[in-house]
Design an enzyme around this catalytic site. Structure first.
Site, mmCIF file in Angstrom:
data_model
loop_
_atom_site.group_PDB
_atom_site.id
_atom_site.type_symbol
_atom_site.label_atom_id
_atom_site.label_comp_id
_atom_site.label_asym_id
_atom_site.label_seq_id
_atom_site.Cartn_x
_atom_site.Cartn_y
_atom_site.Cartn_z
ATOM 1 N N ILE A 1 0.681 -1.370 0.037
ATOM 2 C CA ILE A 1 0.133 -0.070 0.063
ATOM 3 C C ILE A 1 1.411 1.695 -0.162
ATOM 4 O O ILE A 1 0.384 1.945 0.200
ATOM 5 C CB ILE A 1 -0.539 0.184 0.685
ATOM 6 C CG1 ILE A 1 -0.095 -0.028 1.836
ATOM 7 C CG2 ILE A 1 -2.016 -1.024 0.984
ATOM 8 C CD1 ILE A 1 -0.998 -0.247 3.701
ATOM 9 N N GLU B 1 5.417 2.649 -0.386
ATOM 10 C CA GLU B 1 6.720 2.409 -0.519
ATOM 11 C C GLU B 1 7.224 3.428 -0.654
ATOM 12 O O GLU B 1 6.869 4.643 -0.221
ATOM 13 C CB GLU B 1 7.088 2.138 -2.228
ATOM 14 C CG GLU B 1 8.886 1.627 -2.825
ATOM 15 C CD GLU B 1 8.697 0.016 -2.308
ATOM 16 O OE1 GLU B 1 9.136 0.232 -1.057
ATOM 17 O OE2 GLU B 1 7.771 -0.471 -2.413
ATOM 18 N N GLU C 1 11.029 5.161 2.520
ATOM 19 C CA GLU C 1 11.945 5.355 1.761
ATOM 20 C C GLU C 1 12.771 4.329 2.181
ATOM 21 O O GLU C 1 13.771 3.558 1.664
ATOM 22 C CB GLU C 1 12.595 6.688 2.814
ATOM 23 C CG GLU C 1 13.503 7.361 2.130
ATOM 24 C CD GLU C 1 14.222 8.484 3.227
ATOM 25 O OE1 GLU C 1 15.318 8.572 3.422
ATOM 26 O OE2 GLU C 1 13.466 9.062 3.135
ATOM 27 N N PHE C 2 12.170 3.508 3.347
ATOM 28 C CA PHE C 2 13.319 2.407 3.688
ATOM 29 C C PHE C 2 12.484 0.924 3.526
ATOM 30 O O PHE C 2 13.354 0.281 3.541
ATOM 31 C CB PHE C 2 13.448 2.237 5.486
ATOM 32 C CG PHE C 2 13.992 3.879 5.621
ATOM 33 C CD1 PHE C 2 15.363 4.003 5.408
ATOM 34 C CD2 PHE C 2 13.750 4.543 6.149
ATOM 35 C CE1 PHE C 2 16.037 5.414 5.718
ATOM 36 C CE2 PHE C 2 14.099 5.520 6.606
ATOM 37 C CZ PHE C 2 15.281 6.369 6.329
ATOM 38 N N GLY C 3 11.749 0.942 2.240
ATOM 39 C CA GLY C 3 11.443 -0.918 2.918
ATOM 40 C C GLY C 3 9.569 -0.312 2.072
ATOM 41 O O GLY C 3 9.494 0.664 2.807
ATOM 42 N N VAL D 1 5.434 -0.943 2.311
ATOM 43 C CA VAL D 1 4.280 -0.730 3.499
ATOM 44 C C VAL D 1 3.142 -1.624 2.578
ATOM 45 O O VAL D 1 3.156 -1.563 2.174
ATOM 46 C CB VAL D 1 3.743 0.493 3.768
ATOM 47 C CG1 VAL D 1 2.607 0.184 5.206
ATOM 48 C CG2 VAL D 1 4.997 1.121 4.585
ATOM 49 N N LYS E 1 5.425 -3.095 8.674
ATOM 50 C CA LYS E 1 6.508 -1.702 7.225
ATOM 51 C C LYS E 1 7.570 -2.796 7.236
ATOM 52 O O LYS E 1 7.640 -2.901 8.727
ATOM 53 C CB LYS E 1 6.961 -0.986 8.078
ATOM 54 C CG LYS E 1 7.596 0.564 7.231
ATOM 55 C CD LYS E 1 7.450 1.888 7.890
ATOM 56 C CE LYS E 1 7.184 2.187 7.615
ATOM 57 N NZ LYS E 1 6.615 3.872 8.001
ATOM 58 N N ASP F 1 9.146 15.893 10.851
ATOM 59 C CA ASP F 1 8.894 15.084 9.260
ATOM 60 C C ASP F 1 7.122 15.659 9.613
ATOM 61 O O ASP F 1 6.403 14.828 8.471
ATOM 62 C CB ASP F 1 9.520 14.109 9.062
ATOM 63 C CG ASP F 1 8.695 14.372 6.982
ATOM 64 O OD1 ASP F 1 8.333 15.215 6.459
ATOM 65 O OD2 ASP F 1 9.347 13.278 6.663
ATOM 66 N N ASP G 1 4.630 8.094 11.550
ATOM 67 C CA ASP G 1 6.045 8.050 10.976
ATOM 68 C C ASP G 1 6.915 8.857 12.657
ATOM 69 O O ASP G 1 7.733 9.415 12.344
ATOM 70 C CB ASP G 1 6.160 8.594 10.109
ATOM 71 C CG ASP G 1 6.682 7.725 8.931
ATOM 72 O OD1 ASP G 1 5.671 6.340 9.736
ATOM 73 O OD2 ASP G 1 6.443 7.746 7.695
#
Length: 450
Positions: free
Chosen positions: A200, A202, A204-206, A208, A221, A311, A329
């Site tokens: 669902i 993408e 930054e680190f992998g 989801v 995630k 962020d 996040d």
């Protein structure tokens, strides 16, 4: 000792089996996670929901303990068996007294970039070179792994090309097994009980994924790179401490193929897309104010916990099936504030002092919140339309501020401008912002959707 009264939402771990419940009681086994739904009528009695079966019933406080937050501890490691750059003879010394299946992993001194798996078997230590090929690791060119965590997991269960299955990790001095700590505190989930659905998002680190854990819809995630997974571990421990209706809730973690972080599923996706796909004809100003208040309350809670998000933007706010906005996040807020990584900073959302001197604080989060308000009341438009990042940086520095979005209530625009004060000390706290927003919502019952 008087027991502390638990508030609804508190998660508890069962201390023993309760498999023959009386009428209205909840059945559970030792180690099961139960969530308090409401305080019962009797002393130490609560109504609780079983996190796995979803069943509800009465429990006695004496049979459960509160699920603890994990202490942030730099010695917590996903790879306690990894000893870094040590020589072969050093590895042999560390694996004494020898027992079959005792193992460690080290960096190869002879072949920089490769690793060595050292395993004790039949009174000697065997050194298996782990080759790095096409971004994957292999010992025998037959089995390939994304990372060391995967490799160790595989050889713990399968002998494969090595002399024996791995039985016992030799921990590096000064490290603690994250797996053991997570398990003890009740945060380690079981991979067998997770069904992964489609991707669902993408990150930054992998990727989801949507998934299901014990009949509950979840978001997962997956972080495959072991170095990144280790970095995320600290953020995940932050998440175990935080519980608030306007923060996306951590359900637990799974250690398999790297790290899986399992959170509650937010059916309506992120706030930007939610606003863009529905627009003015569907969403009332009152609903926008509700979202703004939801986010503000989540951020006020983070502020009370002395955590800086860094962020905050509408893309990092998720909307539940019953239209509650929750900040996500937040556990990934960087813990150290010395990110010299300006390239990755979201320039349009970041306060001038954070861009210039990397000074992040709750007040720089307040600046970002002002931009989020603008996004919300413009129904998901990109802030600073038609301006390049370079222009944004320069103009904001010179005092430029965005105009009010179309049909935005003047009082809300006044709040945005207050969030964008050049001097961080002059910006309102989230608490002040919440009070002002509540005044904007006099007709709305602020407890709806809970």
């Amino acid at each position: 000792m008087a027991t502390k009264r638990w508030v609804p939402g508190t998660q508890c771990v069962a201390k023993n089996d309760h498999t023959k419940p009386k009428a209205a009681e909840l059945a559970y086994r030792k180690g099961d996670i139960l969530t308090i739904v409401e305080i019962g009528t009797g002393k130490g009695v609560y109504k609780a929901k079983h996190n796995k079966t979803g069943e509800e019933g009465l429990i006695s406080a004496s049979n459960v303990r509160e699920r603890e937050a994990i202490r942030i501890d730099p010695s917590l490691s996903l790879m306690p068996w990894f000893h870094g750059k040590i020589s072969g003879p050093e590895a042999v010394n560390k694996l004494r007294p020898m027992e079959d299946g005792l193992f460690l992993v080290r960096e190869s001194i002879r072949h920089p970039g490769d690793y060595v798996l050292c395993v004790s078997f039949a009174g000697e230590v065997i050194h298996y070179r782990v080759i790095y090929r096409d971004n994957k690791l292999t010992i025998d060119n037959a089995q390939f792994f994304y990372n060391l965590i995967d490799m160790i997991e595989f050889y713990t269960k399968n002998k494969g090309a090595i002399a024996t299955t791995l039985q016992k990790p030799k921990q590096k001095e000064g490290t603690k097994s994250a797996e053991a700590e997570l398990s003890k505190a009740g945060w380690l989930l079981d991979i067998e009980k997770l069904t992964l659905g489609e991707s669902i998002g993408e990150g930054e680190f992998g990727a989801v994924y949507e998934g299901e854990y014990m009949g509950q819809k979840v978001a997962v995630k997956n972080i495959k790179c072991d170095v990144t997974a280790q970095a995320f571990l600290e953020e995940t421990t932050v998440m175990t401490k935080l519980q608030h209706r306007n923060l996306v809730r951590l359900l637990g973690v799974i250690l398999h193929n790297g790290l899986h972080i399992v959170t509650e599923f937010m059916a309506k996706g992120n706030l930007v897309n939610f606003l863009r796909t529905r627009g003015r004809s569907v969403i009332t100003t009152n609903q926008l104010l509700r979202f703004a208040l939801d986010v503000c309350e989540g951020m006020e809670y983070l502020e009370s916990q002395k955590l800086v998000h860094r962020d905050l933007a509408a893309r990092n706010v998720l909307v539940s099936s019953d239209n509650v906005a929750k900040v996500s996040d937040f556990g990934l807020a960087k813990v150290d504030s010395k990110t010299a990584d300006n390239a990755k900073l979201p320039i349009k959302w970041t306060a001038p002092e954070a861009l210039k001197k990397e000074k992040f604080s709750t007040r720089s989060d307040v600046w970002s919140y002002g931009v989020l308000l603008w996004e919300t009341f413009s129904y998901g438009r990109q802030p600073y339309p038609k301006m390049s990042l370079k222009e944004v940086k320069e103009k904001v520095e010179q005092g430029y501020r965005m105009e009010a979005p179309e049909e935005c209530p003047p009082s809300v625009y006044t709040l945005m401008r207050a969030c964008w004060e050049a001097d961080p000390g002059k910006r309102p706290s989230f608490r002040k912002l919440r009070d002002k927003l509540k005044r904007e919502l006099p007709t709305c019952d602020t407890a709806t959707g809970s």
